[in-house]
Design an enzyme around this catalytic site. Structure first.
Site, mmCIF file in Angstrom:
data_model
loop_
_atom_site.group_PDB
_atom_site.id
_atom_site.type_symbol
_atom_site.label_atom_id
_atom_site.label_comp_id
_atom_site.label_asym_id
_atom_site.label_seq_id
_atom_site.Cartn_x
_atom_site.Cartn_y
_atom_site.Cartn_z
ATOM 1 N N GLU A 138 0.886 -1.172 0.000
ATOM 2 C CA GLU A 138 0.000 0.000 0.000
ATOM 3 C C GLU A 138 0.915 1.211 0.000
ATOM 4 O O GLU A 138 1.496 1.556 1.028
ATOM 5 C CB GLU A 138 -0.889 -0.012 1.256
ATOM 6 C CG GLU A 138 -1.932 -1.093 1.259
ATOM 7 C CD GLU A 138 -2.887 -0.983 0.087
ATOM 8 O OE1 GLU A 138 -3.189 0.144 -0.352
ATOM 9 O OE2 GLU A 138 -3.321 -2.025 -0.403
ATOM 10 N N CYS A 193 -2.419 8.988 2.827
ATOM 11 C CA CYS A 193 -2.194 8.436 1.487
ATOM 12 C C CYS A 193 -3.333 8.839 0.557
ATOM 13 O O CYS A 193 -3.124 9.041 -0.627
ATOM 14 C CB CYS A 193 -2.064 6.926 1.565
ATOM 15 S SG CYS A 193 -3.431 6.151 2.390
HETATM 16 P P1 NAD Z 1 8.292 4.891 4.595
HETATM 17 O O1 NAD Z 1 8.281 4.119 3.331
HETATM 18 O O2 NAD Z 1 9.428 5.820 4.851
HETATM 19 O O3 NAD Z 1 8.275 3.907 5.848
HETATM 20 C C1 NAD Z 1 7.250 2.966 6.066
HETATM 21 C C2 NAD Z 1 7.779 1.882 6.980
HETATM 22 O O4 NAD Z 1 8.771 1.137 6.276
HETATM 23 C C3 NAD Z 1 8.475 2.384 8.251
HETATM 24 O O5 NAD Z 1 8.178 1.501 9.297
HETATM 25 C C4 NAD Z 1 9.940 2.316 7.880
HETATM 26 O O6 NAD Z 1 10.802 2.178 8.985
HETATM 27 C C5 NAD Z 1 9.978 1.077 7.023
HETATM 28 N N1 NAD Z 1 11.066 1.054 6.043
HETATM 29 C C6 NAD Z 1 11.757 2.098 5.527
HETATM 30 N N2 NAD Z 1 12.668 1.647 4.642
HETATM 31 C C7 NAD Z 1 12.536 0.306 4.594
HETATM 32 C C8 NAD Z 1 13.198 -0.715 3.867
HETATM 33 N N3 NAD Z 1 14.176 -0.441 3.001
HETATM 34 N N4 NAD Z 1 12.809 -1.989 4.056
HETATM 35 C C9 NAD Z 1 11.808 -2.298 4.913
HETATM 36 N N5 NAD Z 1 11.168 -1.365 5.643
HETATM 37 C C10 NAD Z 1 11.519 -0.085 5.478
HETATM 38 O O7 NAD Z 1 6.896 5.627 4.672
HETATM 39 P P2 NAD Z 1 6.461 6.684 5.768
HETATM 40 O O8 NAD Z 1 7.242 7.920 5.505
HETATM 41 O O9 NAD Z 1 6.512 6.058 7.109
HETATM 42 O O10 NAD Z 1 4.926 6.920 5.384
HETATM 43 C C11 NAD Z 1 4.544 7.766 4.381
HETATM 44 C C12 NAD Z 1 4.278 7.029 3.097
HETATM 45 O O11 NAD Z 1 3.348 5.973 3.329
HETATM 46 C C13 NAD Z 1 3.614 7.923 2.089
HETATM 47 O O12 NAD Z 1 4.137 7.691 0.802
HETATM 48 C C14 NAD Z 1 2.158 7.519 2.165
HETATM 49 O O13 NAD Z 1 1.389 7.851 1.065
HETATM 50 C C15 NAD Z 1 2.262 6.056 2.389
HETATM 51 N N6 NAD Z 1 1.031 5.534 2.963
HETATM 52 C C16 NAD Z 1 0.243 4.739 2.163
HETATM 53 C C17 NAD Z 1 -0.952 4.250 2.649
HETATM 54 C C18 NAD Z 1 -1.835 3.363 1.799
HETATM 55 O O14 NAD Z 1 -2.669 2.680 2.357
HETATM 56 N N7 NAD Z 1 -1.703 3.328 0.509
HETATM 57 C C19 NAD Z 1 -1.341 4.550 3.949
HETATM 58 C C20 NAD Z 1 -0.520 5.361 4.726
HETATM 59 C C21 NAD Z 1 0.672 5.843 4.220
#
Ligand code: NAD
Length: 538
Positions: free
Chosen positions: A249, A283
């Site tokens: 997502e 999101c």
């Molecule tokens: P992010 O991708 O920076 O981090 C998300 C999670 O992934 C965190 O727990 C982070 O520590 C972990 N992570 C980071 N790098 C990783 C890697 N290389 N391998 C595995 N895990 C890793 O996202 P964010 O900044 O926490 O959240 C914002 C983003 O999430 C935005 O792009 C937003 O649109 C998206 N989002 C999407 C939805 C949806 O349902 N489509 C819902 C909420 C947020």
């Protein structure tokens, strides 16, 4: 709800994660950064607890979810406040965006989960003597990697279907949502304990991206990742090493189309909600608003005063409409996008910069940017901030073309009084969800699948699709009419191939004449085979 108590900041050698109140910068606590060893141990504890949980009935799982719902209703104010501290949002945003959808997901799963996971009969085709069905069995341990924007929701919403389907869950919570997540974990475990279940069934692992990578490599049966497209690619690449399935997502940049026959009051209300809820850190934020030329000025007039009147400040220290950014770095991202748009001809009607009047925390002023066009990066890149981006369009065709001119494809909304026009536009939008005359409601209808196309994601959560993604959909074939003889293909004889090809003709030819003729030839081949075998036996 008991929250973890903050020890004083340490200066020891252990790598720790510092938890801070996003709105005030206050120190909330320190948490260990877990490496592969700790993550593997958490997965092993969860796996052990899953054995007994996987044997429980749907009735028992429903009882646990009912207890959880009761606990949430009793504690909703403290749950919301904990989310406010980690994320900087207001209690109203937390109640609407965190508590409300979690309660709805619980209600939906309690009411419909068993129906969605009950063995489902399928047609057995021409094999009339057999019956076929799909049985949804637990996968084992479901791994979740969650973002920071809605700490309570992001922990609970993947967990509810995963548990109901009979799995254990290990969640790597965001480094920015760790403090509240540990409080929520305590609440979930209390509920499990209260019903006599092993609290180790639910695990939270803490740290940064490396901890997420360790979870993917830990042997969990599937990964639900919510986060940015960039990290989604990394997650998919690591999961590919062990062929671990992933549901991604990812981000969104949702278009909102306001047609010339729309109720402008309704559209303005939705735009306020879609842009300023959680300071735009959603999101499904309404990041691009396409307004028909003939109502463009009137629409802007309806939102402008309302945006100017928004009160911004630390949400737990007074009555505010808009809170802080969770991630301080986000302000720079928003500023770059706003500056790029202004440099290319967009007009700022209000806001457009960091709120300097609030020295602690990271605040970006509620902003309106008009006369935006698609040369500007703000129409293509996720801004995740409190910026209303308004684009003038001439007609339906241009609105659809521009709405689709974006790498993201998560949600969308369309405002019009004409049902046929709404259907026409919805059908052509390249998004996972389309809502007519409202904003974001598709998420609150938990029977609907939720997920994006293009770089917004892979797979679906919510609805029966989301529940079944937590299961092994096993195809099971049983006897309807017992036939105690197998198909004796071997050893192959001269009549074997004609028998098979004529059988295929019997089944798939059109018309009774062709079928009867093929049946005659098949009977002849069968007779020849039987006679041959008899001769061989003598
Ligand atoms: P992010 O991708 O920076 O981090 C998300 C999670 O992934 C965190 O727990 C982070 O520590 C972990 N992570 C980071 N790098 C990783 C890697 N290389 N391998 C595995 N895990 C890793 O996202 P964010 O900044 O926490 O959240 C914002 C983003 O999430 C935005 O792009 C937003 O649109 C998206 N989002 C999407 C939805 C949806 O349902 N489509 C819902 C909420 C947020």
């Amino acid at each position: 709800m008991d929250m973890p108590v903050a020890p004083p900041p340490s200066d020891g050698p252990e790598p720790v994660l510092l938890c801070r109140d996003a709105a005030t910068g206050e120190h909330l606590g320190e948490v260990a950064i877990m490496g592969p060893k700790e993550v593997d141990a958490a997965v092993a504890r969860a796996r052990q607890a899953q054995v007994a949980w996987g044997e429980t009935s749907f009735r028992e799982r429903r009882a646990v979810l009912r207890d959880l719902l009761r606990r949430i209703l009793a504690d909703q104010e403290s749950i919301a406040r904990a989310a406010c501290r980690d994320s900087g949002k207001t209690p109203v945003d937390a109640a609407m965006g965190e508590v409300f959808p979690v309660c709805e997901k619980l209600r939906y799963t309690i009411a419909s989960g068993e129906r969605d996971l009950r063995p489902s009969p399928r047609r057995s085709g021409f094999l009339l003597h057999k019956s076929a069905r799909v049985e949804y069995s637990p996968l084992g341990v479901v791994g979740v990697i969650a973002p920071w924007n809605f700490p309570f929701h992001n922990l609970l919403c993947p967990l509810i279907p995963a548990l109901f389907a009979g799995n254990a869950v290990v969640t790597k919570v965001s480094e920015l949502a760790t403090w509240s997540s540990l409080g929520y974990l305590g609440l979930i475990r209390e509920v499990l304990r209260g019903r006599g279940h092993d609290p180790e069934l639910v695990q939270v692992v803490t740290g940064y991206g490396e901890t997420g990578q360790a979870l993917i490599r830990s042997g969990v049966e599937t990964i639900f990742f919510t986060g940015s497209p960039e990290n989604g690619r990394r997650v998919m690449a690591t999961a590919a090493e062990s062929l671990t399935p992933v549901i991604l997502e990812l981000g969104g940049k949702d278009p909102m189309i306001v047609c010339d026959d729309a109720s402008l009051d309704q559209a303005a209300d939705a735009a306020m909600l879609g842009v300023f809820t959680a300071c735009g850190q959603m999101c499904v934020g309404a990041e691009r608003i396409y307004v028909f030329d003939s109502v463009y000025d009137e629409f802007i007039a309806r939102v402008c005063g309302r945006v100017e009147a928004l009160r911004q400040g630390p949400p737990l220290r007074g009555e505010f409409d808009v809170g802080a950014m969770t991630m301080p770095r986000q302000i720079e991202i928003i500023q770059r996008l706003v500056d790029d748009a202004v440099a290319k001809g967009a007009r700022l009607l209000t806001g457009g910069k960091r709120n300097e009047g609030l020295p602690e925390g990271s605040y970006y002023e509620p902003t309106i940017l008009v006369d935006v066009d698609h040369r500007m990066r703000i129409t293509q890149e996720e801004q995740f901030g409190p910026v209303m981006v308004i684009v003038r369009v001439q007609d339906e065709e241009e609105a659809i073309t521009l709405a689709n001119d974006c790498p993201y494809g998560l949600g969308s909304s369309i405002f019009t009084r004409d049902r046929r026009r709404a259907d026409r536009i919805a059908a052509r939008l390249q998004t996972g969800m389309a809502v007519v005359n409202d904003y974001g409601l598709a998420y609150m209808m938990q029977d609907l699948p939720f997920g994006g196309v293009k770089i917004s994601g892979v797979g679906k959560i919510n609805g029966r699709e989301g529940l079944r993604a937590c299961c092994n959909a096993k195809a099971v074939v049983r006897d309807r009419i017992p036939v105690r003889k197998g198909i004796a293909v071997y050893p192959v004889r001269a009549a074997t191939e004609p028998l098979i090809s004529e059988t295929i003709r019997v089944i798939y030819s059109r018309g009774p004449v062709a079928k009867v003729r093929a049946a005659g030839r098949a009977a002849k081949a069968l007779y020849a085979l039987a006679r041959g075998r008899k001769r061989e036996r003598r």
